[in-house]
Design an enzyme around this catalytic site. Sequence first.
Site, mmCIF file in Angstrom:
data_model
loop_
_atom_site.group_PDB
_atom_site.id
_atom_site.type_symbol
_atom_site.label_atom_id
_atom_site.label_comp_id
_atom_site.label_asym_id
_atom_site.label_seq_id
_atom_site.Cartn_x
_atom_site.Cartn_y
_atom_site.Cartn_z
ATOM 1 N N CYS A 277 0.865 -1.178 0.000
ATOM 2 C CA CYS A 277 0.000 0.000 0.000
ATOM 3 C C CYS A 277 0.903 1.228 0.000
ATOM 4 O O CYS A 277 1.650 1.450 0.957
ATOM 5 C CB CYS A 277 -0.903 -0.015 1.229
ATOM 6 S SG CYS A 277 -1.922 1.462 1.419
ATOM 7 N N CYS B 296 -5.307 6.250 -3.535
ATOM 8 C CA CYS B 296 -4.649 4.941 -3.478
ATOM 9 C C CYS B 296 -3.246 5.116 -4.037
ATOM 10 O O CYS B 296 -3.078 5.433 -5.218
ATOM 11 C CB CYS B 296 -5.440 3.907 -4.287
ATOM 12 S SG CYS B 296 -4.588 2.320 -4.485
#
Length: 261
Positions: A75, A200
């Site tokens: 991530c 994101c």
Amino acid sequence: MNQMHFFKYQGTGNDFIILDNRNWSYTALTTERIKFLCDRRFGIGADGLMLLNPHTGYDFEMKYYNADGRESTMCGNGGRCLVKFANDIGLKKTEYSFIAADGPHLAEIDDDSVVSLKMKNVAEIHDFHGDFLLDTGSPHYVRMVTDVMELDVYHKGMEIRYSSDFAKEGVNVNFVEHRRPDEIIVRTYERGVEDETLSCGTGVTASALACYHNEAGYNYVKVITKGGKLTVRFDRTADGAYENIWLCGPAVRVFEGSIDN
């Protein structure tokens, strides 16, 4: 009852619960517990949960879990937030070296709390029926659109993520509007969250690589998300590979607290 002390951070609206696990205090976290903690109504609320673990040869290890409670892949915004957290708890450095699910990473933090994270190299981008598929530490699907802010990202993203091609392993789905040669808008449907997130990091990176403006050499792409602005800089080689990829943007401590463990 024991208390779990947690920290909440966000990077362009992508928010995370962080636990300091340098003393291995959180070895018994279950999928159900992590899912509860990430629940925005019954728990703390977050897109994911991270553990900062000790790891020989590195400043720390990043262990990342999606909001559904399952351990996941890299991530980007989470990595940037974990670097800021490390800095805030006293691991003061100009350059960090940590290991995550996709391997080792370098990171830097400046005086304005802008965290730059070096991402894994990308060998190629695959054409998929006119769209793009690539892995920037997590698998990403990139589709170019017009008027991205008017798009129904939740339903369109879910349609692709649960299609027969991707249903089993899942894929993150990015919808990208190309505003200028060096500027894009990105909206992302994230697997594991199963919804649109405000930003994101790996998706922004994937989208920027797909929208290179220099055929070979140095590229610098400004990215607008619903949660704020990021930049991605990288080198595109003559054979179409991507190296020296850096994801850069803010990482902010929101609050800390305790919850019954």
